[in-house]
Design a protein around this motif. Structure first.
Motif, PDB file in Angstrom:
ATOM      1  N   UNK A  17       0.219 -14.702  86.399  1.00 52.01           N
ATOM      2  CA  UNK A  17       1.834 -14.756  86.505  1.00 52.01           C
ATOM      3  C   UNK A  17       2.671 -14.411  85.296  1.00 52.01           C
ATOM      4  N   UNK A  18       3.709 -13.422  85.556  1.00 49.40           N
ATOM      5  CA  UNK A  18       4.428 -13.197  84.297  1.00 49.40           C
ATOM      6  C   UNK A  18       5.982 -13.099  84.503  1.00 49.40           C
ATOM      7  N   UNK A  19       6.655 -13.465  83.250  1.00 48.48           N
ATOM      8  CA  UNK A  19       8.085 -13.191  83.247  1.00 48.48           C
ATOM      9  C   UNK A  19       8.122 -12.361  81.796  1.00 48.48           C
ATOM     10  N   UNK A  20       8.914 -13.203  80.917  1.00 48.36           N
ATOM     11  CA  UNK A  20       9.014 -12.675  79.533  1.00 48.36           C
ATOM     12  C   UNK A  20       7.578 -13.143  78.851  1.00 48.36           C
ATOM     13  N   UNK A  21       6.896 -13.758  79.398  1.00 48.90           N
ATOM     14  CA  UNK A  21       5.417 -14.197  78.836  1.00 48.90           C
ATOM     15  C   UNK A  21       4.415 -14.147  80.041  1.00 48.90           C
ATOM     16  N   UNK A  55      11.064  -9.831  82.546  1.00 47.11           N
ATOM     17  CA  UNK A  55       9.947  -9.179  83.345  1.00 47.11           C
ATOM     18  C   UNK A  55       9.317  -8.217  82.351  1.00 47.11           C
ATOM     19  N   UNK A  56       8.315  -8.769  81.282  1.00 42.34           N
ATOM     20  CA  UNK A  56       7.590  -8.130  80.448  1.00 42.34           C
ATOM     21  C   UNK A  56       6.500  -7.528  81.164  1.00 42.34           C
ATOM     22  N   UNK A  57       6.396  -6.815  81.716  1.00 42.96           N
ATOM     23  CA  UNK A  57       5.407  -5.895  82.700  1.00 42.96           C
ATOM     24  C   UNK A  57       4.100  -5.525  81.586  1.00 42.96           C
ATOM     25  N   UNK A  58       4.706  -4.737  80.599  1.00 35.69           N
ATOM     26  CA  UNK A  58       3.591  -4.267  79.463  1.00 35.69           C
ATOM     27  C   UNK A  58       2.639  -5.337  78.930  1.00 35.69           C
ATOM     28  N   UNK A  59       3.194  -6.487  78.690  1.00 37.36           N
ATOM     29  CA  UNK A  59       2.350  -7.600  78.363  1.00 37.36           C
ATOM     30  C   UNK A  59       1.473  -7.973  79.437  1.00 37.36           C
ATOM     31  N   UNK A  60       1.870  -8.232  80.555  1.00 33.50           N
ATOM     32  CA  UNK A  60       1.121  -8.645  81.630  1.00 33.50           C
ATOM     33  C   UNK A  60      -0.075  -7.522  81.783  1.00 33.50           C
ATOM     34  N   UNK A  89      11.240  -3.048  84.257  1.00 32.37           N
ATOM     35  CA  UNK A  89      10.263  -3.650  82.727  1.00 32.37           C
ATOM     36  C   UNK A  89      11.170  -4.068  81.629  1.00 32.37           C
ATOM     37  N   UNK A  90      11.002  -5.088  81.188  1.00 30.05           N
ATOM     38  CA  UNK A  90      11.893  -5.586  80.004  1.00 30.05           C
ATOM     39  C   UNK A  90      10.932  -5.968  78.813  1.00 30.05           C
ATOM     40  N   UNK A  91      11.686  -6.209  77.676  1.00 26.22           N
ATOM     41  CA  UNK A  91      10.644  -6.429  76.385  1.00 26.22           C
ATOM     42  C   UNK A  91      10.664  -8.111  76.315  1.00 26.22           C
ATOM     43  N   UNK A 110       6.518   4.352  77.811  1.00 22.17           N
ATOM     44  CA  UNK A 110       5.879   3.655  76.825  1.00 22.17           C
ATOM     45  C   UNK A 110       4.521   2.876  77.687  1.00 22.17           C
ATOM     46  N   UNK A 111       4.818   2.100  78.559  1.00 20.23           N
ATOM     47  CA  UNK A 111       3.874   1.606  79.440  1.00 20.23           C
ATOM     48  C   UNK A 111       2.938   2.236  80.295  1.00 20.23           C
ATOM     49  N   UNK A 112       3.590   3.373  80.854  1.00 22.52           N
ATOM     50  CA  UNK A 112       2.518   4.342  81.542  1.00 22.52           C
ATOM     51  C   UNK A 112       1.607   4.920  80.282  1.00 22.52           C
ATOM     52  N   UNK A 113       2.177   5.316  79.178  1.00 19.58           N
ATOM     53  CA  UNK A 113       1.228   5.866  78.186  1.00 19.58           C
ATOM     54  C   UNK A 113       0.190   4.789  77.748  1.00 19.58           C
ATOM     55  N   UNK A 114       0.403   3.666  77.460  1.00 19.37           N
ATOM     56  CA  UNK A 114      -0.551   2.642  77.368  1.00 19.37           C
ATOM     57  C   UNK A 114      -1.527   2.230  78.410  1.00 19.37           C
ATOM     58  N   UNK A 115      -1.147   2.390  79.587  1.00 21.01           N
ATOM     59  CA  UNK A 115      -2.016   2.210  80.686  1.00 21.01           C
ATOM     60  C   UNK A 115      -3.120   3.378  80.719  1.00 21.01           C
ATOM     61  N   UNK A 116      -2.446   4.511  80.261  1.00 17.66           N
ATOM     62  CA  UNK A 116      -3.344   5.812  80.120  1.00 17.66           C
ATOM     63  C   UNK A 116      -4.472   5.753  79.251  1.00 17.66           C
ATOM     64  N   UNK A 117      -4.096   5.066  78.106  1.00 19.03           N
ATOM     65  CA  UNK A 117      -5.224   4.797  77.204  1.00 19.03           C
ATOM     66  C   UNK A 117      -6.112   3.699  77.393  1.00 19.03           C
ATOM     67  N   UNK A 118      -5.802   2.671  78.009  1.00 23.36           N
ATOM     68  CA  UNK A 118      -6.550   1.652  78.582  1.00 23.36           C
ATOM     69  C   UNK A 118      -7.368   2.043  79.495  1.00 23.36           C
ATOM     70  N   UNK A 119      -6.774   2.837  80.458  1.00 22.83           N
ATOM     71  CA  UNK A 119      -7.704   3.108  81.697  1.00 22.83           C
ATOM     72  C   UNK A 119      -7.981   4.663  81.655  1.00 22.83           C
TER      73      UNK A 119
END
Length: 537
Positions: free
Chosen positions: A404-408, A440-445, A478-480, A493-502
């Protein structure tokens, strides 16, 4: 989340030094570099390869080293590969440690950050960005060294492969097998690759061998086909992807045979390969494909025996209408403040009317649908209901987890657990307690999710990929981590992160957007790039 731990190198310094002194080539009578020039090269090498980054300078120096053409040059190049792998491993460990600390802070931040926690979270974000850039540069250097080694004398490669065979941690074995794949015409390289694919216990090393075979010019087909029966699902998936990309039609009967024992996610990957290789459009069911094979084997490798397969009994599990074809699934659920808002879905309860009274009947009319069956109302309530429905349908041998996520962000469990009755009841209690607030810190989740998969943490105790499907639900862009007032985050930025992880597309990412504007473009792109389904609700 667990911190990454890499085993120490198992080769002793004495053994390494001994191997580096092995004669790689007989010194010629006329060295291309003078004694003074060689000393300058050695000094520059010692400085450059003690540093991180600067890949262009490292590769330029190795070109100069190779031009010498002497045994001393090849010994230095063998040492360069060893040192570069050490550097890569150290950066990966630092990145994994920073990511693990970041996730720990996110779990605290679910209810709100202290000033100190927010500051440290931002420091870690900057540190991870720098490390990711450094890692990309060092990988470029490692790729260049592998290519340079492949162009050197055969004795150089024998030295490296001998060292890898004697021991060493998985990153070095992975680098050595990439060297072997580039020189399959050599007896030692071929034998090393065959041994590695058949006997190396670490699927990451076998995966590295497959990746290298994806570009091998010759003798690669049987090796790829052999991995279609690998004990690790992710290796089989990668072999299926390579067979598809390289139009390996000989793989068709082997893919059909593998369907009977495939997990739901792997069956989808193998089915995709079969459809692209045959032009047919069947579901990934072994019974269907084995019948098809009986009528079409003359067009393929007809001598391969295809067993009569059975249709798998996968339960139909849905979340907001998306069918989840996985037995290792992670749900990532947005619990930001906007999830308190009402949805516009039609509610069966609002349409319900008591049935007409039956003359002479003595039974009371049935009650309206109970609260857990509502399909509209606060978005958080609908999400809880949909999540509970999906988990309820999972067989007990399936595994799952929730973030579950929000800013955390907060994980229900540290890792995936069996979908038995006890765990399901515990999950339902946790779900009921969720409250909507924050940003909504989607990148962290997502980072936390890919850590859980094992694609960010490099822990030798857990080399297998733990999950194969992520289901992301959100209702906001998405927010920070800024708190209490968050800022919008660039979703590229989030899409690029996921490209690297996956990067090998092992994990499917489904995305459900609930009354989401803006942000749909991000969710749609995330699903598209990761083999998932996007639903706009």
């Amino acid at each position: 989340m667990r911190a990454a731990r890499l085993r120490p190198w198992t080769l002793s310094i004495a053994l390494i030094a001994c191997m580096l002194l092995l004669p790689l080539a007989a010194p010629s009578a006329h060295a291309k570099l003078t004694g003074k020039e060689w000393k300058a090269v050695q000094a520059k090498y010692k400085t450059l390869f003690a540093q991180r980054g600067n890949s262009e300078a490292k590769l330029a120096l190795l070109e100069e080293v190779a031009s010498d053409g002497q045994g001393r040059a090849w010994r230095l190049m063998a040492d360069a590969l060893f040192k570069e792998v050490q550097v890569l491993s150290s950066i990966e460990k630092e990145l994994a440690d920073a990511s693990a600390e970041h996730s720990e802070l996110l779990q605290k931040g679910l209810k709100g950050y202290t000033a100190a926690d927010e500051g440290r979270t931002k420091e870690l974000a900057t540190q991870m960005k720098d490390l990711e850039g450094l890692l990309a540069d060092e990988r470029k250097a490692a790729d260049g060294i592998v290519a340079a080694v492949a162009k050197g004398p055969e004795a150089l490669r024998k030295n490296i492969l001998k060292r890898a065979k004697a021991g060493g941690d998985w990153p070095y074995r992975a680098a050595a097998v990439r060297v072997a794949a580039l020189t399959l015409g050599e007896k030692e390289s071929w034998g090393h690759l065959v041994r590695t694919l058949g006997k190396d216990a670490d699927p990451r090393v076998r995966m590295a061998a497959l990746d290298a075979l994806g570009n091998a010019p010759e003798k690669w087909e049987d090796l790829v086909i052999g991995r279609l029966a690998d004990p690790d699902w992710s290796v089989v998936l990668r072999a299926s992807q390579i067979a598809t990309a390289r139009k390996l039609h000989r793989a068709v009967p082997h893919l059909i045979n593998g369907l009977s024992a495939a997990s739901p996610r792997l069956a989808q990957g193998m089915g995709k390969a079969l459809r692209e290789l045959t032009g047919e459009n069947f579901e990934p069911y072994a019974d269907v494909w084995s019948k098809w094979w009986a009528d079409h084997k003359e067009d393929f490798e007809k001598d391969v025996e295809v067993k009569t397969g059975k249709k798998p009994e996968f339960p139909r599990i849905h979340f907001y209408g998306v069918e989840i074809k996985s037995d290792r699934v992670l749900f990532i659920i947005d619990v930001s403040a906007s999830m308190k808002k009402e949805t516009k879905n039609d509610n069966p309860k609002d349409r319900w009317k008591p049935p007409p009274t039956v003359t002479g009947g003595n039974k009371p009319p049935p009650p309206p649908p109970p609260p857990e069956e509502i399909l509209s109302g606060p978005k958080i309530d609908v999400a809880k209901h949909e999540l509970k429905k999906a988990i309820e349908k999972m067989p007990k041998e399936y595994t799952f987890n929730i973030i579950a996520y929000n800013q955390g962000a907060k994980a229900w469990q540290k890792s995936l657990v069996k979908a038995n009755k006890k765990n399901k009841e515990a999950a339902f209690a946790w779900i009921r307690a969720l409250k909507a607030h924050g940003s909504t810190f989607t990148d962290g989740a997502l980072r936390m999710g890919f850590e859980m998969a094992g694609l960010i943490n490099f822990d030798d105790k857990y080399p297998n990929i733990a999950l194969d499907t992520i289901v992301l639900l959100s209702d906001g862009a998405p927010t920070d981590t800024s708190f209490p007032v968050a800022k919008l985050m660039d979703f590229k930025i989030i899409l690029q992160h996921v490209r690297e992880w996956n990067k090998k597309q092992q994990v499917v990412v489904h995305c459900i957007a609930v009354d989401m504007q803006p942000g749909n473009e991000f969710m749609a792109k995330l699903a598209e790039e990761n083999g998932g389904t996007f639903v706009d609700r």
